[in-house]
Enzyme design. Structure first.
Site, PDB file in Angstrom:
ATOM      1  N   SER A  18     -33.008  50.616  15.382  1.00  0.00           N
ATOM      2  CA  SER A  18     -32.999  51.074  16.768  1.00  0.00           C
ATOM      3  C   SER A  18     -34.119  52.058  17.092  1.00  0.00           C
ATOM      4  CB  SER A  18     -31.640  51.672  17.118  1.00  0.00           C
ATOM      5  OG  SER A  18     -30.650  50.671  17.178  1.00  0.00           O
ATOM      6  N   LYS A  67     -17.769  52.845  17.404  1.00  0.00           N
ATOM      7  CA  LYS A  67     -17.783  52.308  18.771  1.00  0.00           C
ATOM      8  C   LYS A  67     -16.477  52.556  19.524  1.00  0.00           C
ATOM      9  CE  LYS A  67     -21.328  48.856  17.809  1.00  0.00           C
ATOM     10  NZ  LYS A  67     -21.720  47.440  17.853  1.00  0.00           N
ATOM     11  N   ASP A 103     -23.354  45.070  23.860  1.00  0.00           N
ATOM     12  CA  ASP A 103     -23.330  44.086  22.775  1.00  0.00           C
ATOM     13  C   ASP A 103     -23.109  42.666  23.287  1.00  0.00           C
ATOM     14  OD1 ASP A 103     -23.805  45.820  20.668  1.00  0.00           O
ATOM     15  OD2 ASP A 103     -21.682  46.190  20.276  1.00  0.00           O
ATOM     16  N   GLY A 128     -12.979  38.919  12.987  1.00  0.00           N
ATOM     17  CA  GLY A 128     -13.021  40.368  13.106  1.00  0.00           C
ATOM     18  C   GLY A 128     -12.470  40.824  14.447  1.00  0.00           C
ATOM     19  N   ALA A 129     -11.980  42.074  14.483  1.00  0.00           N
ATOM     20  CA  ALA A 129     -11.400  42.611  15.718  1.00  0.00           C
ATOM     21  C   ALA A 129     -11.732  44.085  15.898  1.00  0.00           C
ATOM     22  CB  ALA A 129      -9.879  42.402  15.710  1.00  0.00           C
ATOM     23  N   GLY A 130     -12.806  44.557  15.258  1.00  0.00           N
ATOM     24  CA  GLY A 130     -13.233  45.934  15.395  1.00  0.00           C
ATOM     25  C   GLY A 130     -14.138  46.136  16.590  1.00  0.00           C
ATOM     26  N   ARG A 157      -4.606  44.097  14.759  1.00  0.00           N
ATOM     27  CA  ARG A 157      -5.873  44.365  15.434  1.00  0.00           C
ATOM     28  C   ARG A 157      -6.310  43.164  16.268  1.00  0.00           C
ATOM     29  NH1 ARG A 157      -9.132  48.879  15.571  1.00  0.00           N
ATOM     30  NH2 ARG A 157     -10.912  48.000  14.481  1.00  0.00           N
TER      31      ARG A 157
END
Length: 282
Positions: A18, A67, A103, A128-130, A157
């Site tokens: 970044s 996040k 995102d 995934g679920a984060g 999640r």
């Protein structure tokens, strides 16, 4: 006059591209920019963010694992950040932080613009679920996909993410152990950290793939090797890492901070040349 201060927060953070990306955007736009990487543990994140603001910080990016914590620290958020329950872009407004999540739009821009995919009518499997998964799920639904199936090692999640989408019958959760019963998908997205050990195999049922399947890992460089190796072995038509998404979401953050969206092609091309040295995703 000193340059405005920006940063990216995460743990680990030394790998982050970044600072390089935003420096390149700023040079192209003739904008003075002080952008640095700040490592903070989950326990340190809130204090580190406030210290950054006290020292004149006006904007920040947020990567793993902060996040969802960043969302909780915001005084205000955009509608897409609220829907996601996760923030990757912060803008200082008065005495508080305004949060956004770029995102999802970054991923959609990369897939539809750079890679020419039509997302409409596709069945999508999201692993995934984060915070990363939460950031992209709303944008995928808004892009016109037919169905979003979310699978996570922790079923609770996945259920929470699906409930937040408020799209009954269109966004559903699935047990990881039952993936082979879910049929096939035109898009499979890895939003987990499971593949970060490049020497470990990424195991998924081959039944998830059909002749049109595209596989995307939100990680990039070495962290995407295991998942992309599975995608090739499974016969996916296309497989991409998350480098394009990284650049596109950064451009959206830059637009929020500076009022102009930079061109991304030159930065993406430069980073792609160096992709073998990159290790993980923002």
């Amino acid at each position: 006059m000193s340059a405005a201060r920006y940063a990216v927060f995460g743990q680990p953070i030394a790998h982050s591209q970044s600072p390089h990306i935003h420096a390149a955007f700023a040079r192209a736009q003739g904008i003075a920019l002080d952008y640095r990487a700040i490592e903070a543990s989950p326990q340190e994140f809130a204090a580190a963010l406030e210290a950054f603001a006290a020292e004149g910080g006006v904007g920040a990016n947020v990567t793993l694992p902060h996040k969802e914590a960043a969302f909780a620290l915001c005084a205000t958020t955009t509608s897409r950040a609220h829907r996601a329950g996760a923030v990757n872009t912060l803008l200082r407004k008065g005495d508080g932080w305004h949060g956004d999540n770029t995102d999802g739009i970054g991923l959609v821009r990369d897939l539809t613009g750079r890679h020419g995919l039509d997302l409409r009518g596709r069945r999508v499997l999201l692993l995934g679920a984060g915070g990363a998964a939460r950031g992209i799920a709303p944008a995928l639904l808004d892009a016109g996909i037919l169905e979003l199936v979310v699978a996570n090692r922790s079923p609770a999640r996945a259920d929470a993410l699906v409930d937040a989408m408020a799209e009954p019958g269109r966004a559903i959760s699935a047990y990881w152990e039952d993936l082979r019963e879910q049929g096939d998908f035109e898009l499979v997205i890895n939003a987990t950290s499971a593949g970060r050990d490049k020497d470990a195999a990424f195991q998924l049922p081959l039944s998830l793939v059909n002749s049109l399947t595209t596989a995307v890992d939100l990680n990039y460089g070495g962290a995407a090797i295991a998942f992309l190796a599975w995608a090739r072995a499974a016969g996916c038509r296309n497989s991409f890492d998350g480098l394009g998404m990284l650049v596109e979401q950064a451009a959206e953050s830059f637009r929020l901070w500076h009022g102009v969206r930079p061109d991304t092609d030159a930065v993406y091309a430069e980073l792609r040349e160096r992709a073998s040295t990159l290790v993980t995703a923002d």
